[in-house]
Motif scaffolding. Structure first.
Motif, PDB file in Angstrom:
ATOM      1  N   ALA A  78      21.225  46.314  45.516  1.00 34.23           N
ATOM      2  CA  ALA A  78      19.995  46.133  46.279  1.00 34.23           C
ATOM      3  C   ALA A  78      18.999  45.217  45.577  1.00 34.23           C
ATOM      4  N   GLN A  79      18.876  45.328  44.252  1.00 33.52           N
ATOM      5  CA  GLN A  79      17.872  44.526  43.547  1.00 33.52           C
ATOM      6  C   GLN A  79      18.316  43.078  43.355  1.00 33.52           C
ATOM      7  N   ALA A  80      19.589  42.781  43.617  1.00 31.10           N
ATOM      8  CA  ALA A  80      20.088  41.407  43.516  1.00 31.10           C
ATOM      9  C   ALA A  80      20.253  40.760  44.887  1.00 31.10           C
ATOM     10  N   LEU A  81      20.063  41.535  45.954  1.00 23.50           N
ATOM     11  CA  LEU A  81      20.378  41.048  47.296  1.00 23.50           C
ATOM     12  C   LEU A  81      19.421  39.961  47.758  1.00 23.50           C
ATOM     13  N   SER A  82      18.159  40.075  47.416  1.00 23.02           N
ATOM     14  CA  SER A  82      17.182  39.083  47.870  1.00 23.02           C
ATOM     15  C   SER A  82      17.543  37.683  47.408  1.00 23.02           C
ATOM     16  N   ASP A 105      14.493  47.658  47.848  1.00 21.80           N
ATOM     17  CA  ASP A 105      14.069  46.489  47.073  1.00 21.80           C
ATOM     18  C   ASP A 105      12.672  46.705  46.513  1.00 21.80           C
ATOM     19  N   LEU A 106      12.519  46.539  45.200  1.00 20.54           N
ATOM     20  CA  LEU A 106      11.225  46.761  44.560  1.00 20.54           C
ATOM     21  C   LEU A 106      10.165  45.791  45.053  1.00 20.54           C
ATOM     22  N   SER A 111      14.905  48.069  52.780  1.00 27.52           N
ATOM     23  CA  SER A 111      16.260  48.521  52.532  1.00 27.52           C
ATOM     24  C   SER A 111      17.199  47.320  52.581  1.00 27.52           C
ATOM     25  N   PRO A 112      18.439  47.454  52.096  1.00 28.37           N
ATOM     26  CA  PRO A 112      19.380  46.342  52.201  1.00 28.37           C
ATOM     27  C   PRO A 112      19.588  45.856  53.633  1.00 28.37           C
TER      28      PRO A 112
END
Length: 320
Positions: A78-82, A105-106, A111-112
């Protein structure tokens, strides 16, 4: 339907192995410096039906007569998806995208599936989530997951395209509930692990899991989810697995916190970032999430386990 898996971590690789029983699968990863066996999934030899590549174009073009993969399983943390979407949104749009990540996502609080939908407005977005360990899926052990898609007809097509004899999929249209169950259970699993690591016992863990589930349901309902979804595979089922097994990275991270021991920084612990994201969202929304807030403090090193338990036990007595 032809399938490609984007993300060659343990879970993405396990899904590729399971789906290869149905037909050819392309597995994409940023860095593929291995052959035959993914070091993220030791002991599992990839079947001949899987093509591994580090070229995104190869994954997207895979399919009958070069028509392109009709289903893309997005197994990127999730934190690498953006960052991944920033680089690839144009080529991902107007496809069927199935999110296989768990977290929030921070930076955006999304959400993803929310990130996929925002980046690719023409795509059909679904979520695959539930109680599962990559090693079990790769070994062909019986596993039941939730497939969530707001478009019921598209969800049914995906359910039939992705189910295997050992991988049973249950369908829902409640994407929000399914995703939040998968994200929030990691937070509670960290708290459960911390209790065990600190020597507080199984009774304390049971209390944390039970009251943690109440937090999960409360937060999800406030975000528009169906409470019944949280009582299913993607919520309670995943929580039971993750909060009770040493196979869970989030549980092991919690144990390390409870013991005051170091934890390998190379291991992805989605629950730590999710706790911080959820604590902020809950505070702004006036949602009571005491366990999640304390996990955020533990993960940041702002408090220790004794302080966290003292704060929980000092809370006012109330009805269940």
């Amino acid at each position: 339907m032809s399938v490609a898996v984007l993300g060659a971590g343990a879970f993405g690789t396990a899904l590729a192995v399971a789906l290869a029983a149905r037909g050819p699968v392309v597995l994409w990863g940023r860095r593929i410096d291995w052959q035959g066996e993914n070091p993220h999934l030791p002991g599992v030899t990839l079947p001949a039906g899987i093509t591994v590549t580090d070229r995104i174009a190869d994954a997207l073009s895979a399919g009958a007569a070069g028509s392109g993969a009709s289903v893309l399983l997005v197994a990127i943390p999730a934190q690498a998806l953006s960052g991944f979407l920033d680089a690839n949104r144009a080529v991902l749009d107007r496809r069927a995208l199935v999110s296989c990540a768990k977290g929030i996502d921070l930076a955006s609080g999304r959400s993803p599936a929310g990130m996929l939908g925002a980046a690719c407005p023409g795509a059909t977005v679904a979520v695959l989530t539930g109680p599962s360990f990559a090693a079990d899926i790769a070994r062909g052990l019986p596993t039941a997951l939730t497939l969530a898609c707001a478009d019921a007809a598209a969800g049914q097509r995906l359910q039939h395209a992705l189910a295997t004899p050992a991988l049973r999929l249950y369908r829902t249209t409640d994407v929000t509930g399914a995703e939040l169950g998968g994200a929030l259970k990691n937070v509670i699993a960290i708290a459960a692990g911390a209790a065990i690591g600190a020597g507080l016992g199984d009774s304390a863990r049971a209390a944390i899991v039970t009251r943690g589930f109440a937090e999960m349901a409360r937060f999800a309902a406030a975000r528009g989810a169906d409470p019944d979804t949280l009582a299913g595979l993607s919520g309670l089922g995943d929580l039971i697995l993750t909060a009770t097994s040493a196979q869970s990275r989030n549980f092991r991270f919690g144990v390390a916190l409870g013991q005051g021991a170091p934890f390998d920084p190379a291991i992805t612990v989605e629950g730590a970032a999710t706790a911080r994201a959820v604590a902020g969202l809950a505070a702004r929304g006036g949602i009571e999430m005491p366990i999640s807030a304390l996990v955020a403090g533990l993960a940041e090193g702002a408090i220790d386990v004794k302080q966290a338990m003292d704060q929980l036990l000092a809370r006012p007595l109330k009805e269940e």
